[in-house]
Scaffold this motif. Structure first.
Motif, mmCIF file in Angstrom:
data_model
loop_
_atom_site.group_PDB
_atom_site.id
_atom_site.type_symbol
_atom_site.label_atom_id
_atom_site.label_comp_id
_atom_site.label_asym_id
_atom_site.label_seq_id
_atom_site.Cartn_x
_atom_site.Cartn_y
_atom_site.Cartn_z
ATOM 1 N N GLN A 164 -166.372 -88.035 -3.204
ATOM 2 C CA GLN A 164 -166.931 -88.232 -1.866
ATOM 3 C C GLN A 164 -166.464 -89.550 -1.268
ATOM 4 O OE1 GLN A 164 -168.237 -86.465 0.449
ATOM 5 N NE2 GLN A 164 -170.407 -86.052 0.120
ATOM 6 N N LEU A 165 -166.459 -90.605 -2.079
ATOM 7 C CA LEU A 165 -166.048 -91.916 -1.576
ATOM 8 C C LEU A 165 -164.566 -91.962 -1.228
ATOM 9 C CD1 LEU A 165 -167.887 -94.364 -4.004
ATOM 10 C CD2 LEU A 165 -168.249 -94.185 -1.529
ATOM 11 N N SER A 166 -163.763 -91.167 -1.906
ATOM 12 C CA SER A 166 -162.320 -91.207 -1.679
ATOM 13 C C SER A 166 -161.909 -90.221 -0.599
ATOM 14 C CB SER A 166 -161.576 -90.953 -2.989
ATOM 15 O OG SER A 166 -162.057 -89.784 -3.638
ATOM 16 N N MET A 167 -161.779 -88.971 -0.936
ATOM 17 C CA MET A 167 -161.408 -87.959 0.063
ATOM 18 C C MET A 167 -162.442 -87.853 1.173
ATOM 19 S SD MET A 167 -158.515 -86.465 -0.248
ATOM 20 C CE MET A 167 -157.193 -86.554 -1.466
ATOM 21 N N GLY A 168 -163.712 -87.987 0.818
ATOM 22 C CA GLY A 168 -164.773 -87.821 1.805
ATOM 23 C C GLY A 168 -164.851 -88.933 2.824
ATOM 24 N N PHE A 169 -164.471 -90.160 2.438
ATOM 25 C CA PHE A 169 -164.532 -91.309 3.345
ATOM 26 C C PHE A 169 -163.197 -91.571 4.034
ATOM 27 C CE2 PHE A 169 -168.588 -92.007 1.678
ATOM 28 C CZ PHE A 169 -169.175 -93.183 2.104
ATOM 29 N N ALA A 170 -162.114 -91.019 3.522
ATOM 30 C CA ALA A 170 -160.787 -91.330 4.052
ATOM 31 C C ALA A 170 -160.517 -90.611 5.373
ATOM 32 C CB ALA A 170 -159.723 -90.943 3.032
ATOM 33 N N SER A 171 -159.735 -91.250 6.226
ATOM 34 C CA SER A 171 -159.216 -90.578 7.413
ATOM 35 C C SER A 171 -158.108 -89.627 6.981
ATOM 36 C CB SER A 171 -158.654 -91.609 8.393
ATOM 37 O OG SER A 171 -157.521 -92.253 7.814
ATOM 38 N N LYS A 172 -157.505 -88.920 7.930
ATOM 39 C CA LYS A 172 -156.417 -88.009 7.571
ATOM 40 C C LYS A 172 -155.247 -88.748 6.932
ATOM 41 C CE LYS A 172 -157.186 -84.127 10.662
ATOM 42 N NZ LYS A 172 -156.790 -83.485 11.915
ATOM 43 N N GLY A 173 -154.960 -89.951 7.434
ATOM 44 C CA GLY A 173 -153.888 -90.729 6.838
ATOM 45 C C GLY A 173 -154.181 -91.082 5.397
ATOM 46 N N GLY A 174 -155.437 -91.406 5.108
ATOM 47 C CA GLY A 174 -155.829 -91.702 3.742
ATOM 48 C C GLY A 174 -155.737 -90.486 2.843
ATOM 49 N N LYS A 175 -156.170 -89.357 3.349
ATOM 50 C CA LYS A 175 -156.068 -88.120 2.573
ATOM 51 C C LYS A 175 -154.604 -87.786 2.285
ATOM 52 C CE LYS A 175 -160.346 -85.914 4.251
ATOM 53 N NZ LYS A 175 -160.966 -87.035 4.967
ATOM 54 N N MET A 176 -153.761 -88.003 3.278
ATOM 55 C CA MET A 176 -152.336 -87.742 3.109
ATOM 56 C C MET A 176 -151.749 -88.653 2.036
ATOM 57 S SD MET A 176 -149.430 -87.707 6.085
ATOM 58 C CE MET A 176 -149.458 -89.476 6.396
ATOM 59 N N ALA A 177 -152.147 -89.923 2.042
ATOM 60 C CA ALA A 177 -151.628 -90.882 1.068
ATOM 61 C C ALA A 177 -152.055 -90.513 -0.350
ATOM 62 C CB ALA A 177 -152.110 -92.290 1.418
ATOM 63 N N MET A 178 -153.285 -90.049 -0.513
ATOM 64 C CA MET A 178 -153.755 -89.679 -1.843
ATOM 65 C C MET A 178 -153.123 -88.382 -2.331
ATOM 66 S SD MET A 178 -157.811 -90.660 -1.893
ATOM 67 C CE MET A 178 -158.165 -90.285 -0.162
ATOM 68 N N HIS A 179 -153.057 -87.398 -1.450
ATOM 69 C CA HIS A 179 -152.573 -86.088 -1.853
ATOM 70 C C HIS A 179 -151.066 -86.049 -2.047
ATOM 71 C CE1 HIS A 179 -155.565 -83.026 -2.255
ATOM 72 N NE2 HIS A 179 -156.179 -83.353 -1.140
ATOM 73 N N MET A 180 -150.338 -86.627 -1.109
ATOM 74 C CA MET A 180 -148.905 -86.360 -1.064
ATOM 75 C C MET A 180 -148.039 -87.599 -1.161
ATOM 76 S SD MET A 180 -148.958 -83.364 1.843
ATOM 77 C CE MET A 180 -147.517 -82.527 1.207
ATOM 78 N N GLY A 181 -148.529 -88.730 -0.725
ATOM 79 C CA GLY A 181 -147.737 -89.944 -0.798
ATOM 80 C C GLY A 181 -146.456 -89.866 0.014
ATOM 81 N N VAL A 182 -146.506 -89.240 1.191
ATOM 82 C CA VAL A 182 -145.312 -89.083 2.012
ATOM 83 C C VAL A 182 -145.521 -89.728 3.381
ATOM 84 C CG1 VAL A 182 -144.669 -86.933 0.888
ATOM 85 C CG2 VAL A 182 -146.099 -86.855 2.937
ATOM 86 N N LYS A 183 -144.424 -89.865 4.106
ATOM 87 C CA LYS A 183 -144.483 -90.325 5.481
ATOM 88 C C LYS A 183 -144.042 -89.188 6.387
ATOM 89 C CE LYS A 183 -143.854 -95.169 4.278
ATOM 90 N NZ LYS A 183 -143.070 -96.415 4.470
#
Length: 346
Positions: A164-183
């Motif tokens: 919840q604190l990670s994916m749940g609190f992250a914006s879309k950019g944060g979710k993208m960084a955690m899931h995929m690590g791409v630009k």
């Protein structure tokens, strides 16, 4: 060592029993712990994906709402947008789905804006991230009541307070960084040159003209352009990103832990895990699932690592050892909490 308050539940507990147990735990916690309650405390929840049947229903929170109301504490349901498509991709449809799922007792707030573009870069200086993109309204909140459904998860192994604190609190950019690590990159054949992404980019990484493109030397991967583009011309798909999302299990969990630290560091959040309707998959999965364990109970703490450790151990004692327990030790290493806890049964 952290205190974790535990209230056992009978198998197939009713919403009334769950609600009463949640209130009892919260009352006991406030009585025994050196904690002060703010005049306004958002409830971080998950509204459940469309066609999911085992997410935490709002009836389970009735006792908590009464507890807050009696003390004159204002509240709201607060959530963030998801990275993939569907009803939870942007604010208006997300709120509509929340109402369809019964979350009508409080105002529903989407913390990262209309399309997931509003965030705050929280510095952490850890192994995977120097800063984490946290949804603006959650980053600005000093105290949140984090209500988490303990269950399995395809990539993380299990989900609870840290998820919840990670994916749940992250914006879309944060979710993208955690899931995929791409630009992201611009699909030129879809780009209408409207300039929405250009206006939103704080790094000056986007050029609009005959050949729209994103300069990856300047891009920080915040995902704001992906979130804001009205023509879906920004892509985050790549072979490397998909490989990382599907097979980078340990690194993915480490990234979750670093984001959990960013969301909780310096805060006075309270974490309540509901170990009931424990399914193999996540509440984000758009289909019905069957529980893999009988209901266990409710766990509450001021420490997100301890409360997840207590849930994981309780499930293991009942014969279900979820994958991903290594997130607990890494989160402890980051400073998010302690894996040592004392279980106090109510």
């Amino acid at each position: 060592m952290a205190n974790v308050y535990f209230k056992p539940l009978p198998p197939h507990a009713s919403a009334g029993e769950v609600s009463a147990a949640a209130r009892q735990l919260l009352e006991r916690f406030v009585e025994r712990e050196p904690v002060s309650l703010d005049s306004s405390i958002p409830l971080k929840v998950h509204f459940g994906e469309k066609r999911n049947r085992t997410f935490l229903r709002p009836e389970n929170y009735a006792g908590i709402l009464d507890f807050l109301r009696e003390r004159g504490i204002e509240s709201c349901y607060i959530e963030t947008s998801v990275l993939y498509g569907g009803e939870r991709f942007e604010r208006e449809r997300h709120i509509r789905l929340a109402h369809e799922h019964g979350f009508t007792q409080l105002l529903v707030v989407i913390a990262d804006g209309a399309r997931g573009e509003e965030d705050v870069a929280v510095p952490v200086n850890l192994h995977h991230f120097s800063s984490c993109h946290i949804a603006r309204l959650l980053a600005e909140a000093d105290q949140v009541l984090v209500l988490s459904h303990f269950k399995g998860h395809m990539l993380a192994g299990f989900g609870g307070a840290l998820k919840q604190l990670s994916m749940g609190f992250a914006s879309k950019g944060g979710k993208m960084a955690m899931h995929m690590g791409v630009k992201p990159r611009i699909r030129r054949w879809k780009c209408r040159r409207c300039g929405a992404c250009l206006a939103r980019c704080n790094e000056g990484a986007i050029t609009i003209g005959d050949h729209p493109h994103i300069d990856h030397e300047k891009c920080v991967g915040c995902g704001a352009c992906f979130s804001i583009c009205p023509h879906h011309a920004i892509s985050i798909l790549s072979f490397g990103g998909l490989w990382n999302a599907l097979f980078g299990g340990r690194f993915f969990r480490e990234k979750l832990a670093e984001y959990a630290f960013a969301s909780s560091c310096g805060k006075r959040h309270i974490y309540l895990n509901f170990a009931l309707n424990i399914t193999k998959g996540c509440d984000c999965e758009p289909h019905a699932m069957k529980p893999v364990l009988p209901d266990i109970g409710l766990f509450l703490s001021s420490d997100p690592v301890a409360v997840d450790a207590a849930c994981w151990d309780a499930a293991a004692q009942r014969g279900r050892k979820f994958r991903g327990r290594d997130i607990l030790s890494y989160a402890e290493k980051c400073g998010a909490g302690s894996t040592c806890y004392e279980l106090i049964e109510c």
